[in-house]
Design a protein around this motif. Structure first.
Motif, PDB file in Angstrom:
ATOM      1  N   LYS A 139      37.037 -37.063  31.123  1.00 29.30           N
ATOM      2  CA  LYS A 139      36.776 -35.865  30.324  1.00 29.30           C
ATOM      3  C   LYS A 139      35.617 -36.084  29.331  1.00 29.30           C
ATOM      4  N   LYS A 140      34.562 -36.701  29.826  1.00 29.24           N
ATOM      5  CA  LYS A 140      33.395 -36.964  28.972  1.00 29.24           C
ATOM      6  C   LYS A 140      32.506 -35.731  28.933  1.00 29.24           C
ATOM      7  N   PRO A 141      32.268 -35.168  27.754  1.00 27.11           N
ATOM      8  CA  PRO A 141      31.459 -33.944  27.679  1.00 27.11           C
ATOM      9  C   PRO A 141      29.977 -34.232  27.888  1.00 27.11           C
ATOM     10  N   PHE A 142      29.234 -33.190  28.189  1.00 29.40           N
ATOM     11  CA  PHE A 142      27.782 -33.308  28.261  1.00 29.40           C
ATOM     12  C   PHE A 142      27.222 -33.432  26.847  1.00 29.40           C
ATOM     13  N   SER A 143      26.076 -34.075  26.735  1.00 30.50           N
ATOM     14  CA  SER A 143      25.359 -34.135  25.469  1.00 30.50           C
ATOM     15  C   SER A 143      23.890 -33.868  25.751  1.00 30.50           C
ATOM     16  N   GLU A 144      23.078 -33.795  24.702  1.00 27.72           N
ATOM     17  CA  GLU A 144      21.644 -33.571  24.897  1.00 27.72           C
ATOM     18  C   GLU A 144      20.984 -34.755  25.587  1.00 27.72           C
ATOM     19  N   SER A 145      21.669 -35.896  25.621  1.00 35.17           N
ATOM     20  CA  SER A 145      21.124 -37.101  26.257  1.00 35.17           C
ATOM     21  C   SER A 145      21.628 -37.305  27.678  1.00 35.17           C
ATOM     22  N   THR A 146      22.494 -36.418  28.159  1.00 33.14           N
ATOM     23  CA  THR A 146      23.021 -36.575  29.511  1.00 33.14           C
ATOM     24  C   THR A 146      21.911 -36.367  30.536  1.00 33.14           C
ATOM     25  N   ALA A 147      21.719 -37.358  31.376  1.00 36.24           N
ATOM     26  CA  ALA A 147      20.709 -37.275  32.436  1.00 36.24           C
ATOM     27  C   ALA A 147      21.374 -36.880  33.752  1.00 36.24           C
TER      28      ALA A 147
END
Length: 419
Positions: free
Chosen positions: A76-84
């Motif tokens: 359940k890891k959310p997306f972040s602005e650093s997610t590639a």
């Protein structure tokens, strides 16, 4: 004189009031469009066709930047602005810009033959031919089918492709050759070239090979793989060597916006999906209005282009379609008789639609699959993301059925051959 001054004051106050009202109307319109975009993306997410990030930018700022779902569903890891994300064919945009920078610096000329730098290659094509997909090379998957026991090698595949180049079309092999060319001319690895390019553009999350610090989304497939109905399954990983400079780069939505705006006079429109690796992507940019729409998904469903088209229509204030919910809809059972009959997709694929009591079924070989109404003329199947939309001719008689596999639109149309 006093009357004139009073009139000017009142006029100024009126103009300020009008401007404030216009700004408020503009904000209201903006909020309404954001609400529409949210509703659109929530529908795709509810249908398990989209999970990812959508960024809309006008260069100066982000107009919309939201994520839906998780970068990794197991934890359940959310997306972040650093997610590639694996960006597939968008990799060509980065590779081509590195090549053009090299040409601008005098390191090579686009009119040069590739063999000037890679003499082990038999091809007489130029660098420009590769950039513009004018080689007629088959794609890597086609060559792999022809030579199943041959391990992938860009040079060896390119020489085999030269022999088999007889059909026009885009080939990922073209840009893998350009990746080798970049390495040869720069005397650096492709990873180092991507690092240098990212540094020049202040990109934070764009790379070729993953490092310990990178945050990468996990790709997922959504299908009936265990016989228990539709489920998420982590996708297999592609060959990094075969993906290379044509399909192997990873990037974030924010970095892609920077890449687009580094050449703001050039239109960009790239979309696609990694068929076995759980990613779908679309970037749409027009220089005339400066608006960029970026859709990155860690689902294999190739609907990113469908989503970006709908968002573009929302921004323009024109009509667009939203996929139907997979919920049963009550319809008049009398109309079901209109849909029964035999249909032909092509010479090899035929099927029959039958009615039993107040339900429709499609006979696919030995299988009888229930068709559940979504609307009066569209029906979905429980164990797959497929739907069937029956269509009428000018005399209001059903003459075909459009086969939908997670799309609003599809080119798969089966004609009715027998009632």
């Amino acid at each position: 004189m006093k009357n004139q001054i009073l009139f000017l004051i009142l006029l100024s106050l009126y103009c300020i009031s009008c401007n404030n009202e216009t700004e408020q109307q503009s904000e209201t319109i903006h909020e309404f469009k954001i609400s529409e975009i949210d509703s659109l993306l929530k529908r795709y997410h509810e249908l398990n066709r989209f999970s990812g990030v959508v960024l809309i930018s006008n260069k100066e700022s982000n107009l919309y930047n939201k994520s839906f779902g998780f970068a990794n569903y197991e934890v359940k890891k959310p997306f972040s602005e650093s997610t590639a994300f694996k960006i597939g064919e968008i990799s060509e945009l980065v590779t081509s810009r590195i090549i053009n920078e090299m040409a601008a610096n005098g390191d090579l000329q686009l009119s040069d033959e590739v063999s000037k730098y890679l003499p082990e290659m038999k091809t007489e094509f130029t660098i420009a031919d590769l950039l513009n997909h004018k080689t007629n090379f088959p794609d890597i998957a086609t060559i792999q089918k022809q030579y199943p026991n041959l391990n992938y090698s860009t040079i060896e595949y390119a020489n085999l492709a030269e022999v088999n180049s007889n059909k026009p079309g885009k080939s990922d092999l073209n840009f893998n050759i350009l990746g080798l060319l970049i390495e040869k001319v720069s005397r650096k690895s492709f990873q180092e070239n991507i690092f240098d390019y990212a540094k020049r553009l202040s990109l934070k999350d764009t790379y070729f090979q993953k490092t310990a610090s990178t945050q990468e989304a996990t790709g997922y497939l959504f299908y009936n793989f265990r016989g228990n109905g539709l489920e998420l399954q982590e996708s297999p990983v592609y060959s990094l060597e075969a993906a290379f400079s044509s399909r192997g780069i990873k990037s974030s939505a924010n970095d892609l916006a920077k890449i687009i705006y580094s050449k703001p006079d050039i239109n960009v429109e790239i979309d696609g999906y990694l068929s076995n690796d759980g990613f779908s992507y679309s970037i749409f940019y027009r220089a005339d209005n400066g608006i960029a729409i970026i859709v990155l998904s860690n689902r294999r469903h190739p609907v990113a282009k469908e989503i970006s088209n709908a968002i573009n229509n929302i921004l323009k204030g024109i009509s667009y379609k939203v996929p139907l919910r997979r919920n049963p809809k009550a319809i008049n059972p009398e109309i079901l008789s209109n849909y029964i009959g035999k249909y032909k997709l092509n010479e090899f694929v035929k099927f029959e639609v039958i009615k039993e009591e107040d339900s429709l079924f499609v006979l696919l070989g030995p299988n009888k699959v229930a068709l559940i109404p979504q609307s009066e003329n569209q029906f979905y199947m429980l164990d797959s993301d497929a739907s069937m939309r029956f269509e009428e001719d000018s005399t209001n008689k059903v003459n075909s059925v459009v086969l939908l596999n997670g799309f609003i639109k599809s080119d798969e149309r089966a004609l009715k051959i027998e009632n």
